[in-house]
Design an enzyme around this catalytic site. Structure first.
Site, PDB file in Angstrom:
ATOM      1  N   SER A   1       0.801  -1.225   0.000  1.00 31.98           N
ATOM      2  CA  SER A   1       0.000   0.000   0.000  1.00 31.98           C
ATOM      3  C   SER A   1       0.831   1.271   0.000  1.00 31.98           C
ATOM      4  O   SER A   1       0.297   2.353  -0.239  1.00 31.98           O
ATOM      5  CB  SER A   1      -0.935   0.019   1.219  1.00 31.98           C
ATOM      6  OG  SER A   1      -0.196  -0.100   2.421  1.00 31.98           O
TER       7      SER A   1
ATOM      8  N   GLU B   1     -14.275  10.512  10.894  1.00 34.43           N
ATOM      9  CA  GLU B   1     -13.356  10.354  12.014  1.00 34.43           C
ATOM     10  C   GLU B   1     -11.996  10.921  11.648  1.00 34.43           C
ATOM     11  O   GLU B   1     -11.640  11.031  10.469  1.00 34.43           O
ATOM     12  CB  GLU B   1     -13.217   8.869  12.380  1.00 34.43           C
ATOM     13  CG  GLU B   1     -14.526   8.191  12.775  1.00 34.43           C
ATOM     14  CD  GLU B   1     -14.336   6.708  12.996  1.00 34.43           C
ATOM     15  OE1 GLU B   1     -13.176   6.252  12.989  1.00 34.43           O
ATOM     16  OE2 GLU B   1     -15.348   6.000  13.172  1.00 34.43           O
TER      17      GLU B   1
ATOM     18  N   HIS C   1       1.086   5.330   6.191  1.00 37.63           N
ATOM     19  CA  HIS C   1       0.663   5.722   4.852  1.00 37.63           C
ATOM     20  C   HIS C   1       0.772   7.228   4.635  1.00 37.63           C
ATOM     21  O   HIS C   1       0.882   7.997   5.585  1.00 37.63           O
ATOM     22  CB  HIS C   1      -0.770   5.235   4.603  1.00 37.63           C
ATOM     23  CG  HIS C   1      -0.891   3.750   4.676  1.00 37.63           C
ATOM     24  ND1 HIS C   1      -1.241   3.097   5.838  1.00 37.63           N
ATOM     25  CD2 HIS C   1      -0.692   2.791   3.735  1.00 37.63           C
ATOM     26  CE1 HIS C   1      -1.258   1.784   5.613  1.00 37.63           C
ATOM     27  NE2 HIS C   1      -0.926   1.579   4.347  1.00 37.63           N
TER      28      HIS C   1
END
Length: 423
Positions: A179, A350, A357
């Protein structure tokens, strides 16, 4: 048999004729775009419920807009003439937010020509519908895995006058990773792999096969490595970055990790291509003295050892990121990683506090580190790097206040952008 099928589909892509599109005017050999030019499998056109204002000689908008064309798997050269009646600054993203052109400023009624290359892929391997990449739910319908090429025109009054798309067969940089490398398709997430195309001139194309949540083992098990091996050709490159998920409990032990790295290297070389190992960047873990601590449990050292043993090229992003993050400092790195209060973006209910990341700024700076590594290792790829970007010193990051890239519209299906896009 698979090699024959791969060659067959390469020939099919190469047989696609070049196509030219112009805005609301007649031009021999070109397709005229109008407000009614809406994309379908049968016809190229404006896509994703967006459409610019189309006037004679210009397609422009005060909002981002998309253009898509159905094409077979392969690589394509995009020749675009940017500009319109108003002053404009146009950024072009391709597929799932791959950065192609960065903030091209053009005066009113002016024109600027640019070229870049885009890779299009599909899940089937060597044209065999029974042998496919095992896509995750989030990838199904993703712009990286469909049967079309999609371009996003974004920025301040983005505009183009003419678009030409033609197949090319050229050096390809394949990316295998997780990712922190993938084409993150939803704002505000980003990774260095999707920024890398911006730093190359036409003649080299980036094919980013990285995916969120992957380890060096699952990348094989999900047939992603097989997909790359079915496509890779002599003089291509495979950049390999894994560690963030491999180090997790019951994932990939260090000995297995090293064996798999050797296997990747050997199989890539057997194809006549060049493997390049990329050590994973650090997480945002500072000690009391403002120094980055090691959170990757020996995996970068293992990759360094394998690179030395196998005489493979190594881009030490782990070391460069330590320098980069320490130069930014604990507070500065908050603006490079995914740290946002609630309601900073649509569908973000939120706060996001993620020390692994990156946002676009962090991903862009890491891509600059990778480009610096290409230059430092004297890879032949360095000859194709864009000449408008000087070399990068990780100890001197770009000022965050000077950085901006326009945001891709968040698709309606992204119900909660606080979730790490892995599944």
């Amino acid at each position: 048999m698979n090699q024959f099928l791969a060659l067959f589909f390469l020939v099919c892509a190469s047989a696609v004729p070049a196509q030219t599109f112009v805005c609301d005017k007649s031009q021999p050999g070109a397709t005229t775009l109008t407000p009614a030019s809406i994309y379908s499998q049968a016809a190229p056109g404006f896509d994703l419920n967006t459409a610019p204002e189309v006037t004679p000689g210009s397609c422009s908008s005060d909002k981002p807009f998309f253009f898509s064309i159905a094409l077979p798997e392969g690589s394509y050269r995009i020749s675009v003439t940017l500009g319109g009646a108003q002053p404009s600054t146009t950024t072009v993203w391709a597929e799932a937010r791959r950065l192609m052109l960065e903030k091209i400023a053009i005066q009113a009624n002016g024109s600027v020509k640019r070229q870049f290359d885009v890779n299009v892929r599909v899940p089937s391997i060597a044209g065999d519908p029974s042998h496919t990449v095992h896509l995750k739910p989030r990838e199904i319908g993703n712009l990286d895995w469909d049967n079309k090429l999609t371009l996003e025109f974004n920025g301040d009054h983005p505009a183009f006058r003419e678009l030409r798309i033609e197949p090319v067969h050229e050096t390809t940089i394949y990316l295998a990773g997780d990712s922190t490398v993938v084409d993150q398709d939803v704002e505000p997430w980003a990774a260095w792999g999707q920024m890398l195309p911006r730093f190359f001139r036409s003649g080299v194309v980036v094919a980013n096969h990285a995916e969120s949540g992957e380890t060096i083992r699952s990348f094989v098990g999900e047939q992603r490595f097989a997909k790359v091996m079915s496509l890779i050709q002599p003089r291509d490159y495979l950049f390999i970055q894994f560690a963030h998920n491999d180090q997790k409990p019951n994932a990939v032990p260090l000995d297995d990790y090293k064996k798999l790295l050797v296997d990747y290297i050997e199989k890539t070389r057997a194809k006549g291509a060049t493997p390049v190992l990329v050590t994973s960047m650090n997480r945002r873990t500072f000690d009391a003295d403002g120094k980055i601590t090691d959170s990757l449990a020996g995996y970068p050292d293992a990759m360094r050892a394998v690179a030395a043993q196998q005489h493979a090229a190594l881009i030490d992003l782990n070391t460069m990121s330590k320098t980069l993050f320490e130069a930014m400092g604990p507070e500065g790195t908050l603006k490079a990683f995914m740290h946002y209060p609630a309601n900073s973006f649509p569908n973000q209910t939120e706060a996001i506090n993620d020390n692994t990341h990156f946002n676009k700024y962090g991903a862009y700076e890491l891509a600059r580190c990778v480009v610096h590594g290409i230059r430092r290792d004297k890879l032949s790829l360095r000859k194709s790097l864009s000449k408008d970007v000087p070399d990068f010193n990780p100890a001197v990051p770009d000022p965050v206040d000077d950085f901006s890239l326009p945001a891709t519209p968040i698709p309606p299906k992204a119900e909660n952008v606080t979730k790490i896009p892995q599944t």
